[in-house]
Design a protein around this motif. Structure first.
Motif, PDB file in Angstrom:
ATOM      1  N   LEU A  10       0.873  -1.174   0.000  1.00 35.60           N
ATOM      2  CA  LEU A  10       0.000   0.000   0.000  1.00 35.60           C
ATOM      3  C   LEU A  10       0.906   1.218   0.000  1.00 35.60           C
ATOM      4  O   LEU A  10       1.895   1.263   0.724  1.00 35.60           O
ATOM      5  N   ASP A  11       0.538   2.205  -0.782  1.00 34.57           N
ATOM      6  CA  ASP A  11       1.364   3.396  -0.886  1.00 34.57           C
ATOM      7  C   ASP A  11       0.683   4.537  -0.145  1.00 34.57           C
ATOM      8  O   ASP A  11      -0.382   5.000  -0.542  1.00 34.57           O
ATOM      9  N   PHE A  12       1.293   4.966   0.963  1.00 34.41           N
ATOM     10  CA  PHE A  12       0.787   6.134   1.686  1.00 34.41           C
ATOM     11  C   PHE A  12       1.780   7.275   1.517  1.00 34.41           C
ATOM     12  O   PHE A  12       2.915   7.061   1.076  1.00 34.41           O
ATOM     13  N   SER A  13       1.345   8.447   1.898  1.00 34.45           N
ATOM     14  CA  SER A  13       2.222   9.595   1.659  1.00 34.45           C
ATOM     15  C   SER A  13       3.461   9.542   2.528  1.00 34.45           C
ATOM     16  O   SER A  13       4.517  10.058   2.153  1.00 34.45           O
TER      17      SER A  13
ATOM     18  N   GLU B 139       3.300   0.233   3.123  1.00 35.04           N
ATOM     19  CA  GLU B 139       2.983  -0.903   3.983  1.00 35.04           C
ATOM     20  C   GLU B 139       3.011  -2.148   3.113  1.00 35.04           C
ATOM     21  O   GLU B 139       2.334  -2.202   2.082  1.00 35.04           O
TER      22      GLU B 139
ATOM     23  N   LYS C 252       0.923   6.231  -5.989  1.00 36.66           N
ATOM     24  CA  LYS C 252      -0.097   7.276  -6.114  1.00 36.66           C
ATOM     25  C   LYS C 252       0.479   8.498  -6.831  1.00 36.66           C
ATOM     26  O   LYS C 252      -0.258   9.308  -7.372  1.00 36.66           O
TER      27      LYS C 252
END
Lengths: 199, 532
Positions: free
Chosen positions: B53-56, B60, B134
């Motif tokens: 998962l790509d978060f700012s 993860e 993202k």
């Protein structure tokens, strides 16, 4: 006996006793009746292409059932399915390896223009096979039924017999889809914002 | 309940398993993951799926583990702060992870250490993009003919650089290239085999020739708009793939389809499973040089397609399910007549196939004892479906995660212990008979009533969900991370052929070239589904 040359103004051209084919027409007739397709499936449409070869639709009735695995032996490429960026160079190579005259059928929406996988800014597919190789017949559908492929092949047969498909066509006109709107891409959010509605 | 002592981390077991699809969730430290994996392996878990998962602020990594005998799914995460994210490689513990790690590297640019062969898996080498980040807002390539052509030249050059025209040959062995255009690869896939004489020493699969942006498309359109993609993911057995998506989203939304819709779904899925196995049988035997079964199998398959076409309007790429039901009602009387004609005829045909194919000495010699996949190897690579059940593991999602009306139906899970190509053939033949049994049980008494819920939410509640159902090729799972908006934050498709074919390199050694084809065919791989 002295024969004077016919006067072009007054005499009709000599009429042959039999109406004969021109040689090209005879060759085109034979060629159009036994196209050998390349065994080559890319995606969903390939399954319908296999279905056309099987018992119910029976492509063999028209003499197009000799699927060849080698491009050197084939003269018809049925581009059945989505052309990915990774696959495009291979298709170009395969087309280049086929001996002329060679014909291409773009079978299904993906081979025509990218189909359902096309959106502005997409990164993975080629939006239409006619961007890299010339196409003779386009068959729309997602996937088109086997009957549609049969109809397309018969259309190609007619084109060849009329001398309209010479197998060396120039690349088809590139369609302009620039008026389509860009999709909304998401921005990355922080892990906290993802987990907690309040953040 | 999980009984490993976890590293000092958070372990949450408060998840509603029916809704989220997994009971336990843990966040593991980067250093603790390898230890955790080793322990999970000892306890009989296998790696089902790995994604990111790509978060700012961080990546993860999401690891989904599952067990063979029960549905107890365990999901663990590793947080990798940006920038310079690098993950722990677990390919030596779970070989299944090797391809998944390469895929994550391909799509997100996360490096793994240790990894024996970390290079791009699906995309070509040249567009230096990581599309599922993202920050990736689309590429311009593909729209303009000039650009396409120059990109193709670039791709070709990169391809030649990686795969030299003159292979590394020596006196004892040489490289043989199969594909991407090859009649036996069933689509577009490349197998590079190192051979000596007739004997294969090692094989390497190159995939990605059928990549079609599915996962990126999920992120840019709403939940309903993703339905057509599922029909095209695996075009041979599309119904089961729709089923997973329907179940996943319905469970997440907390709704349930009416009984009639559930029954129609199961009826069509099982018919579709038979059609898929028939296509496999036809093409598998075509690979082995038998031409006759192709005509027989396609004849039967067309009869099934007639039924599904009458119900859904489509022959292959079904888009019939909806959240909370199915698109429209089926013409019950006509369908019943068609099925009651089909069942006895097909039962006789199955008998004929067993005589015609199963007793054929050439077929037996070419499949018995060939491509033996041991139970341990199969689990290590995350092989599922008939290929796993032919290796003696009785795992079927219809049993381990009871969904829809399957718990109420009477059917068996065929299992063989030999693990060779012949066992895989037998399992699929038995599965066709079992699917026919299911169809027979339900087609006469479809429950009356509604087929579609009148009101369905447009969004999925914030959270993460995993659900898998049994497709004709194995366990098809979807991992969904929802941020509560009308579009998914991340949707990972865990396709069965991907894991099944990652085990192929294990089998494609010490065999004959001709057997390579037979082994590959026996796995029933659909290339678009591997590449997505």
């Amino acid at each position: 006996m002295e024969v004077s040359p016919p006067d072009p103004g007054t005499q009709s051209p000599p009429v042959l006793p039999l109406e004969l084919f021109r040689l090209e027409e005879a060759v085109d007739f034979c060629r159009s009746s036994s196209l050998w397709p390349l065994t080559f499936g890319l995606a969903c449409c390939a399954i319908e292409m296999i279905g056309l070869g099987a018992s119910r639709f029976d492509i063999e009735r028209y003499g197009y059932g000799v699927f060849r695995a080698s491009p050197r032996q084939a003269d018809l490429m049925i581009v059945a399915g989505t052309v990915s960026r990774k696959m495009a160079p291979c298709i170009k190579t395969l087309y280049d390896q086929m001996a002329a005259p060679k014909y291409v059928v773009a079978y299904g929406g993906c081979a025509i223009a990218g189909g359902p996988f096309k959106f502005p800014g997409q990164y993975g597919i080629l939006e239409g096979i006619d961007k890299i190789i010339p196409v003779n017949v386009y068959i729309p559908g997602c996937p088109p039924r086997p009957e549609a492929l049969l109809a397309g092949l018969l259309k190609l047969r007619d084109l060849i017999r009329q001398g309209k498909a010479d197998g060396r066509m120039s690349p088809a006109a590139i369609k302009d889809f620039s008026n389509r709107q860009n999709p909304v891409y998401k921005d990355a959010i922080s892990r906290d914002a993802f987990r907690n509605a309040a953040a | 309940m999980l009984s490993v002592t976890l590293p000092p981390d958070t372990l949450r077991a408060d998840k509603d398993a029916a809704r989220h699809g997994y009971a336990c969730e843990a966040v593991t430290r980067r250093d603790g993951l390898r230890e955790l994996c080793a322990r999970l392996k000892d306890q009989g878990y296998f790696l089902e799926c790995l994604t990111a998962l790509d978060f700012s602020d961080a990546f993860e990594l999401v690891y989904v583990f599952s067990r063979t005998e029960s549905a107890s799914r365990f999901l663990t995460k590793v947080v990798l702060p940006k920038p310079d994210a690098s993950g722990p490689g677990v390919g030596d513990i779970f070989p299944a992870a090797r391809w998944y790690e390469r895929e994550v590297y391909d799509f997100f640019g996360i490096r793994f250490d240790p990894h024996p062969n970390l290079k791009r898996l699906i995309l070509p080498e040249t567009p230096r993009i990581h599309p599922l980040l993202k920050s990736f807002k689309g590429s311009a390539v593909g729209a303009d003919a000039e650009e396409v052509l120059s990109a193709i030249h670039e791709d070709r050059a990169a391809f030649d650089l990686l795969n030299p025209r003159t292979p590394k040959n020596d006196a004892d062995s040489y490289e043989l290239n199969l594909g991407p255009q090859h009649p036996a690869t069933h689509g577009v896939m490349r197998i590079i085999a190192r051979i000596t004489g007739e004997r294969v020493l090692s094989t390497e699969c190159t995939i990605g020739y059928g990549h079609r942006n599915h996962e990126k498309m999920a992120e840019i359109q709403d939940y309903r708009a993703f339905w057509p993609n599922l029909g095209r993911l695996d075009y041979v057995g599309a119904m089961a793939y729709n089923f997973t998506y329907a179940e996943l989203i319905e469970r997440a939304m907390g709704i349930e389809a009416p009984a009639r819709a559930q029954t129609i779904r199961v009826l069509l899925t099982e018919l579709n499973r038979i059609a898929s196995h028939l296509l496999w049988l036809a093409t598998f035997l075509l690979d082995l040089g038998a031409f006759t079964p192709y005509f027989y199998c396609f004849d039967d398959r067309e009869k099934i397609l007639d039924i599904t076409e009458l119900c859904t309007g489509e022959r292959l790429t079904y888009n019939f399910f909806r959240f909370g039901g199915v698109a429209h009602d089926i013409p019950e009387k006509r369908i019943q007549n068609m099925i009651s004609d089909f069942i006895p005829a097909f039962r006789q045909k199955l008998k004929d196939y067993r005589t015609l194919i199963g007793k054929n000495i050439i077929f037996r010699k070419r499949t018995q004892g060939i491509g033996v996949l041991s139970k341990e190897t199969a689990l290590a690579y995350g092989v599922t479906g008939p290929s796993l059940r032919a290796s003696g593991v009785c795992r079927d999602d219809r049993r381990v995660t009871p969904y829809s009306i399957y718990p109420r139906l009477d059917f068996e899970i065929p299992v063989r212990s030999e693990g060779d190509s012949y066992a895989r053939y037998l399992v699929r033949m038995d599965e066709m008979a079992q699917s026919l049994r299911i169809v027979e049980q339900i087609y006469r008494n479809l429950p009356p009533g509604e087929i579609l819920l009148p009101k369905v939410p447009k969004t999925v509640p914030r959270g993460e969900y995993y659900f898998s159902t049994e497709s004709a090729r194995g366990s098809f799972g979807i991992y969904l991370a929802s941020d509560g908006s009308p579009t998914p934050y991340r949707l990972k498709l865990r396709t069965p052929s991907f894991s099944n074919i990652s085990a192929f390199s294990e089998l494609g050694r010490e065999c004959f070239i001709a057997d390579l084809i037979s082994i590959f065919g026996s796995f029933d791989a659909i290339v678009s589904e591997i590449d997505r």
